[in-house]
Motif scaffolding. Sequence first.
Motif, short mmCIF file in Angstrom:
data_model
loop_
_atom_site.label_atom_id
_atom_site.label_comp_id
_atom_site.label_asym_id
_atom_site.label_seq_id
_atom_site.Cartn_x
_atom_site.Cartn_y
_atom_site.Cartn_z
N LEU A 1 -2.51 -19.16 2.23
CA LEU A 1 -3.95 -18.93 2.08
C LEU A 1 -4.75 -19.43 3.27
N MET A 2 -4.27 -20.46 3.95
CA MET A 2 -4.99 -21.04 5.08
C MET A 2 -4.59 -20.44 6.42
N SER A 3 -3.46 -19.75 6.47
CA SER A 3 -2.97 -19.24 7.74
C SER A 3 -3.96 -18.27 8.37
N GLU A 4 -4.17 -18.41 9.67
CA GLU A 4 -5.05 -17.50 10.40
C GLU A 4 -4.25 -16.63 11.36
N SER A 5 -3.02 -16.30 10.95
CA SER A 5 -2.22 -15.37 11.76
C SER A 5 -3.04 -14.13 12.07
N GLN A 6 -2.83 -13.61 13.24
CA GLN A 6 -3.69 -12.53 13.76
C GLN A 6 -3.20 -11.15 13.35
N GLU A 7 -4.00 -10.15 13.76
CA GLU A 7 -3.67 -8.73 13.61
C GLU A 7 -3.43 -8.33 12.15
N ARG A 8 -4.29 -8.80 11.26
CA ARG A 8 -4.17 -8.44 9.84
C ARG A 8 -5.51 -7.90 9.32
N MET A 9 -5.42 -6.96 8.39
CA MET A 9 -6.59 -6.38 7.74
C MET A 9 -6.30 -6.27 6.25
N MET A 10 -7.38 -6.21 5.46
CA MET A 10 -7.25 -6.02 4.01
C MET A 10 -8.18 -4.89 3.60
N ALA A 11 -7.62 -3.92 2.85
CA ALA A 11 -8.39 -2.74 2.44
C ALA A 11 -8.36 -2.59 0.93
N VAL A 12 -9.42 -2.06 0.37
CA VAL A 12 -9.51 -1.71 -1.04
C VAL A 12 -9.41 -0.19 -1.13
N VAL A 13 -8.42 0.28 -1.89
CA VAL A 13 -8.07 1.69 -1.88
C VAL A 13 -7.95 2.20 -3.32
N GLU A 14 -8.50 3.38 -3.59
CA GLU A 14 -8.35 3.99 -4.90
C GLU A 14 -6.88 4.33 -5.13
N PRO A 15 -6.39 4.20 -6.37
CA PRO A 15 -4.96 4.44 -6.65
C PRO A 15 -4.46 5.79 -6.12
N ALA A 16 -5.28 6.82 -6.22
CA ALA A 16 -4.84 8.15 -5.79
C ALA A 16 -4.61 8.23 -4.28
N ASN A 17 -5.19 7.27 -3.52
CA ASN A 17 -5.08 7.31 -2.06
C ASN A 17 -4.06 6.32 -1.51
N VAL A 18 -3.45 5.53 -2.39
CA VAL A 18 -2.53 4.49 -1.91
C VAL A 18 -1.34 5.09 -1.18
N GLU A 19 -0.75 6.13 -1.74
CA GLU A 19 0.45 6.72 -1.12
C GLU A 19 0.15 7.22 0.29
N ARG A 20 -0.99 7.89 0.46
CA ARG A 20 -1.34 8.40 1.79
C ARG A 20 -1.66 7.24 2.74
N PHE A 21 -2.34 6.21 2.23
CA PHE A 21 -2.65 5.03 3.04
C PHE A 21 -1.35 4.42 3.57
N LEU A 22 -0.39 4.23 2.70
CA LEU A 22 0.87 3.60 3.12
C LEU A 22 1.64 4.50 4.09
N ALA A 23 1.51 5.81 3.91
CA ALA A 23 2.20 6.74 4.81
C ALA A 23 1.65 6.65 6.23
N ILE A 24 0.33 6.54 6.34
CA ILE A 24 -0.28 6.40 7.67
C ILE A 24 0.17 5.10 8.32
N CYS A 25 0.20 4.03 7.54
CA CYS A 25 0.67 2.74 8.08
C CYS A 25 2.11 2.85 8.56
N GLU A 26 2.95 3.54 7.80
CA GLU A 26 4.35 3.71 8.20
C GLU A 26 4.44 4.52 9.49
N LYS A 27 3.60 5.54 9.60
CA LYS A 27 3.59 6.35 10.83
C LYS A 27 3.33 5.49 12.06
#
Length: 768
Positions: A330-356
Motif C-alpha cells: 500500500l505504501m510502495s511508490e513504484s513507478q509506471e503504474r496506473m489504475m482504471a475503472v472499467v465497465e464489465p463489458a469493456n474489461v476484455e478489450r481493455f486487457l487485450a490492449i494492455c497485452e498488445k
Amino acid sequence: MTDTAQPTQSHLDTVDVATSNPDREQPWADLGLKSDEYAEIREILGRRPTSSELAMYSVMWSEHCSYKSSKVHLRQFGEKMTDEMRAHLMVGIGENAGVVDIGDGYAVTFKVESHNHPSYVEPYQGAATGVGGIVRDILAMGARPVAVMDPLRFGPLDAPDTHRVLPGIVAGVGGYGNCLGLPNIGGEAVFDPTYAGNPLVNALCVGVMRHEQLHLAKASGAGNQVILYGARTGGDGIGGVSVLASETFDETGPAKRPSVQVGDPFMEKLLIECTLEIFAEDLVVGIQDLGGAGLSCATSELASAGDGGMHVWLDRVPLRDSSLAPEEILMSESQERMMAVVEPANVERFLAICEKWDVDATVVGEVNDSGRLTIEWHGQTVVDVPPRSVAHDGPTYQRPFARPDEQDTLQADVAETLDRPKTGDELKATLLQLVGSPNLCDKSWITDQYDRYVQGNTVLAQPEDSGMVRVDESSNLGVAVSTDCNGRFARLDPYTGAQLALAESFRNVATTGARPLAVSDCLNFGSPEDPAVMWQFAEAARGLADGCQALGIPVTGGNVSLYNQTGETAILPTPVVAVLGVIDDVTRRTPAGFVAPGQQIYLLGATREELSGSEWAHVVHGHLGGLPPRVDLAAEKALGDILVNASRDGLIDAAHDVSDGGLAQALVEACLLGARKQGIGARVWLPDDLEPFVALFSESAGRAIVAVPRSEEVRFTDMCTARGFAHARIGVTDGEGDDAVLDVQDQFSVTLGELRATWSATLPAAFA
C-alpha cells in the motif's frame, strides 16, 4: 506468471484483530503522524487502525499528499478567481492537472511538481522519477504528453555537493525524458548557498487533447471493475516522496529514510501508448496515476471522488517482490503504474490492449455503493475506512505565522549604497563578470543533454524566453510555457517576490507572441513549523493569488513542497510560477535573439534605480538586502498586450525580457542568440537621465527590448504611444558574427567573441 505475496505473517493485523486488540502499540510517530492525528484516526474508525490502515493514513496525511499546512492559504486561488479568469478553464485545482481550452476544439493540460528530497538522496533516480510522475499526471487527464521542462536549483557551483547532485539530476531529467521521446523545451538552473544540501528539482509537463478526450479521477458505477496496469509493485519507494518530502532534511535525515523510486522510462513509454489507445476506444470511466502514496492514494482518491465505495483484493496486485507485506504494498511508490475503472463489458478489450503493448494488467477491485473502501488480503479484511477520510478530509492546520523581526533589518540593508563601477572600463569588467556568473552564464552544458526537438513540433526551446510547441500541424496553433522565480526577491518581500515571479513568467510568454492564459505553480519553502517560514508562504500565496487576479489568468493547479531546509537553514522562498500561453500561428513567433543588422532597438518600460536582490549585488558583493523591484501588474499586462499584438502584426522581429542582470544581460543574450546563434552586434546609447551603471544593471520589472524593422518603426511607436506605454529607441543592430561588437557608446565596446567565450565557459569548466 504473476508473482503475488503470500500470507506468511503469523499475526496478520486484520480489522477483526484491531477491534479485539485495541491497546496494541503502533509506530504512528515513526510513520510521521502526530499524536493528535493518530487519535483522530482512532476516532474516525471507532477503534485502533490496522497496520495497513495506519500505513495508508500516514502517507495520505503526510504534508506532501494532504497539504495540511498549506491548503488554508491555497483556497484563495479559487476564492479570488473571477468569471473572466474561468472563461478558458475546463478543469481547475483538485484534479491531477489543470486543463484549459485553447480553441479549435483543443485543450492543453499542464502542471509543475517537485521531487526535491528524493533527488538529493539519489540524484539520477530522484530526478528521473520526478519527470515520470508528472508525465503520468498529464496522461491521466486524457492528454498526450508533448513536452517537459525542468526548473532546477542548486547550491554554489563550486560546492562539492553540487558536483555530486547536479550531474546526476541533469542526467536523470534528460535520460527519462529522452527515452520517452518528449522534448525538454525550457526551465532554469539557479545557484545559491541556501540550496546546498537541498536542491530543488521541479518538473513540468504539457499535454494536448481534444475536448472530448478529457478524463477525470473517479470511481463511479457499482459493479465496475478496478484494473491496475503497468509495472509491477516492488519495494522501491516504500513511503517514498510522501514521507521523504514531509520532514526537515538534516545530516541524518528522517529516522527511517524511505528508498527512492526506480524509474523505467521504456515501460512508461509503453504505458503512455497503451493508455492513449484505451482512451481512443473510450474504455474507462475514471483513471488515476500512481505517484506519491501509491496504491493508498489511487484507491482512496478514486473511491472518494466517485460513488464512495470500492473493494480491493490486495493479494492480486502483481509484485516484483513476493515477500512484501500488505502495508508495504500500500505504501510502495513504484513507478509506471496506473489504475482504471472499467465497465464489465469493456474489461476484455481493455486487457487485450494492455497485452498488445506488453503491459501487465490485473483486475484488483470493484466499485460498490457501500460508501467504504475495503481492502482484502487473502480473504481477510485489512482495510475498512471511509475513503474521504483518507483522501480528502485529512487534518487542516492553521500554522502560526509571523513576520520575523529580522525582516526590517534585512530590508533596511539596501544594495543601492554599495560601491558601483563608474568608468567605462569598470562597467565592461562588471558586465563580463556577470555574464560568466553561474546564474547568468550559458546553460548549454545542461540543455545539450536534453533532446529539445524530438517529435518535430518544438518551435522554441532553451535558451529562448519561453518554450513553444506546435499543437496542430494544419493550423499551426501552438502553446508557449515559461517557468520563473527569483528567490532573492521573495526573501526580501515574499508577497512582491511571488508577483515578480508571475510577472516575469507572464512577460516571457508574451515576448514570444503567445497570449498568457493560465498558471501552474510549485511553491518551495522551508519548514512550516517555523512561523517565519510560514509567513513567507502565506505572503507568497497571497501575492500570487492577487497577481493572477490582476492579470486575469487563473491558477489551474500545482504543488506545494515544504520542509526544504538543512538543519536550521531554510532555502530561499522559491515560488516557481509557470505561465502557459496560446499562439494562433507558431510561424509568427518572436525569437529572443536579434535577426539582422540595421534594425532599431527599443527598450519598453521604465527603468529605476533598483539594485537590491540583483545579480550584481549577489555576484559582485555577495549581498542580499533591501527591497525587490516594485511590481506594476497593470503595466505588465499592457506590456504583454503590446508584445503579443506587435508580434502578430509583424511589427517586431525579436523580443527579449529584461530581468536578471538588467538591460546589459538582455542585450548580451539578444546579440549572442542572434541570427540563429551566429551573433548580431549592436550599438547602444544610454539615456541621459540615468547613471550608466543604473541603466545597464538595474533589474526593474515590466521591461523588454525589441528589434523593430525600419519599415515598421512608425506603426510600432504609434502603438506604444496610443497605449501610453514608456518606450525609447536605445540603439541599432549592427554587424554579424564573433567580430561584431556590443558597443555602449561613450562607455565601452566588447566583441561578441569575447562575450561568447566568457558566457559559455563557466559550466564546462566547472564540470570538466
